[in-house]
Design an enzyme around this catalytic site. Structure first.
Site, mmCIF file in Angstrom:
data_model
loop_
_atom_site.group_PDB
_atom_site.id
_atom_site.type_symbol
_atom_site.label_atom_id
_atom_site.label_comp_id
_atom_site.label_asym_id
_atom_site.label_seq_id
_atom_site.Cartn_x
_atom_site.Cartn_y
_atom_site.Cartn_z
ATOM 1 N N GLU A 1 -5.486 -4.327 10.921
ATOM 2 C CA GLU A 1 -4.488 -3.260 11.059
ATOM 3 C C GLU A 1 -4.769 -2.470 12.336
ATOM 4 O OE1 GLU A 1 -2.532 -2.274 7.015
ATOM 5 O OE2 GLU A 1 -4.247 -0.955 7.300
ATOM 6 N N ASN B 1 0.859 -1.182 0.000
ATOM 7 C CA ASN B 1 0.000 0.000 0.000
ATOM 8 C C ASN B 1 0.897 1.234 0.000
ATOM 9 O OD1 ASN B 1 -1.840 2.036 0.481
ATOM 10 N ND2 ASN B 1 -2.290 1.416 2.591
ATOM 11 N N TRP B 2 1.025 1.837 -1.169
ATOM 12 C CA TRP B 2 1.955 2.978 -1.299
ATOM 13 C C TRP B 2 1.388 4.269 -0.707
ATOM 14 C CZ3 TRP B 2 3.832 2.513 -7.121
ATOM 15 C CH2 TRP B 2 4.606 1.349 -7.242
ATOM 16 N N LYS B 3 0.101 4.293 -0.424
ATOM 17 C CA LYS B 3 -0.562 5.524 0.052
ATOM 18 C C LYS B 3 -0.287 6.661 -0.937
ATOM 19 C CE LYS B 3 -0.259 3.580 4.616
ATOM 20 N NZ LYS B 3 -0.263 3.760 6.058
ATOM 21 N N GLY C 1 2.313 3.001 10.646
ATOM 22 C CA GLY C 1 3.233 4.103 10.416
ATOM 23 C C GLY C 1 3.939 4.573 11.679
ATOM 24 N N GLU D 1 -7.020 5.161 7.713
ATOM 25 C CA GLU D 1 -6.841 6.573 7.317
ATOM 26 C C GLU D 1 -8.103 7.109 6.645
ATOM 27 O OE1 GLU D 1 -3.110 5.985 5.243
ATOM 28 O OE2 GLU D 1 -2.207 5.495 7.175
ATOM 29 N N SER E 1 3.308 -1.427 10.433
ATOM 30 C CA SER E 1 4.765 -1.464 10.629
ATOM 31 C C SER E 1 5.391 -2.821 10.306
ATOM 32 C CB SER E 1 5.123 -1.005 12.050
ATOM 33 O OG SER E 1 4.719 0.351 12.239
ATOM 34 N N HIS F 1 -9.774 1.403 5.063
ATOM 35 C CA HIS F 1 -8.476 1.669 5.702
ATOM 36 C C HIS F 1 -8.669 2.685 6.828
ATOM 37 C CE1 HIS F 1 -4.377 2.992 6.361
ATOM 38 N NE2 HIS F 1 -3.996 1.862 5.793
ATOM 39 N N GLY G 1 2.809 -0.813 4.330
ATOM 40 C CA GLY G 1 2.826 0.588 3.915
ATOM 41 C C GLY G 1 4.245 1.061 3.685
ATOM 42 N N GLY G 2 4.801 1.763 4.665
ATOM 43 C CA GLY G 2 6.111 2.407 4.535
ATOM 44 C C GLY G 2 7.201 1.534 3.937
HETATM 45 P P1 PGA Z 1 2.672 0.879 7.623
HETATM 46 O O1 PGA Z 1 1.209 1.004 6.967
HETATM 47 O O2 PGA Z 1 3.264 -0.426 7.115
HETATM 48 O O3 PGA Z 1 3.432 2.071 7.120
HETATM 49 O O4 PGA Z 1 2.498 0.853 9.092
HETATM 50 C C1 PGA Z 1 0.370 -0.109 6.828
HETATM 51 C C2 PGA Z 1 -0.961 0.328 6.246
HETATM 52 O O5 PGA Z 1 -1.476 1.388 6.606
HETATM 53 O O6 PGA Z 1 -1.558 -0.391 5.410
#
Ligand code: PGA
Length: 257
Positions: A168, A9-11, A174, A98, A214, A96, A235-236
């Site tokens: 999640e 997930n590149w956001k 993050g 966010e 994470s 998600h 994500g990151g």
């Molecule tokens: P993260 O994000 O790996 O940067 O914690 C995961 C996500 O939000 O899908």
């Protein structure tokens, strides 16, 4: 047997041209991966470029980060399921944290999106998870149960079978602070129990549940070694093609035992 599914997930990161160089590197690193399903989830503006590069890949599929619950119409700034399908998008992330926290998406909206995705034959990656305050208040199971029952309302066994659930915990996204393998396994086992209540044991045994929050090269293997963790939503750490390839490889190794 549930096939592991690892998603990037590149956001709101990487432009279309950056996507091109990322995928060239990633596909070389990953080689002929067949035991694991891989999903690349770029921003909307990079989907077209990504679909050109992934069309020949058997293992690596394309996903989108969000979509509208509506089919078409006066919804400025929104993207429909049909628009995604035409770009060979197979998966779509829905619910998600966010989107829930920053954009006000409710369980009801997420439920509508899940139905719209199913109608367009897109497979949802349906995200659930508690905040730190909810965990500290002992509400993990209540929150997961509410999100699952409300999100999946009105869906039959066949529809739920197609869904990937992503657990999640919001406090782990993050933040560099991942759930321990034991904490994650406990939540995953609870989610599977809820799925059995909603759609029967047979479906629950087949639905894949990803962990997200994470995930990185150093912790992917121990998380993926848990019996109810069938994949990761990264994500990151997915922004570097070599790191993401390493996470995919460690997932394969963990699941091969
Ligand atoms: P993260 O994000 O790996 O940067 O914690 C995961 C996500 O939000 O899908």
């Amino acid at each position: 047997m549930r096939k592991p599914i690892i998603a990037a997930n590149w956001k709101m990161n990487l432009t279309s041209s950056e996507t091109e160089s990322y995928l060239k590197t990633f596909l070389l690193e990953i080689g002929d991966e067949i035991d694991t399903e891989i999903v690349i989830i770029p921003p909307f503006t990079a989907l077209f470029k990504a679909s050109e590069h992934l069309s020949a890949s058997a293992s690596t599929k394309l996903g989108a980060q969000n979509m509208s619950q509506h089919r078409s119409g006066a919804f400025t700034g929104e993207i429909s399921a049909a628009m995604l399908r035409e770009l060979f998008v197979r998966y779509v992330v829905l619910g998600h944290s966010e989107r829930r926290q920053l954009f006000g998406e409710t369980d009801e909206i997420i439920n509508q999106k899940l139905h719209a995705a199913h109608d367009a034959t897109l497979k949802p990656i349906f995200c659930v998870g508690e905040t730190l305050a909810e965990r500290d208040a002992g509400q993990v199971e209540a929150v997961l149960s509410r999100q699952l029952h409300a999100g999946l309302a009105g869906m039959g066994e066949k529809e739920i079978h197609e869904i990937v659930v992503a657990y999640e915990p919001v406090w782990a996204i993050g933040t560099g602070r991942n759930a321990t393998p034991a904490q994650a396994q406990e939540a995953h086992a609870f989610i599977r129990k809820q799925l059995a209540e909603i759609a029967g044991q047979n479906v629950a045994d087949r639905v894949r549940i990803q962990y997200g929050g994470s995930v990185k090269t150093s912790n992917a293997a121990e998380l993926l070694a848990q019996p109810d963790i069938d994949g990761a939503l990264v994500g990151g750490a997915s922004l570097d093609p070599r790191d993401f390839a390493e996470i995919v490889k460690s997932a394969r190794a963990a699941k091969a035992g």
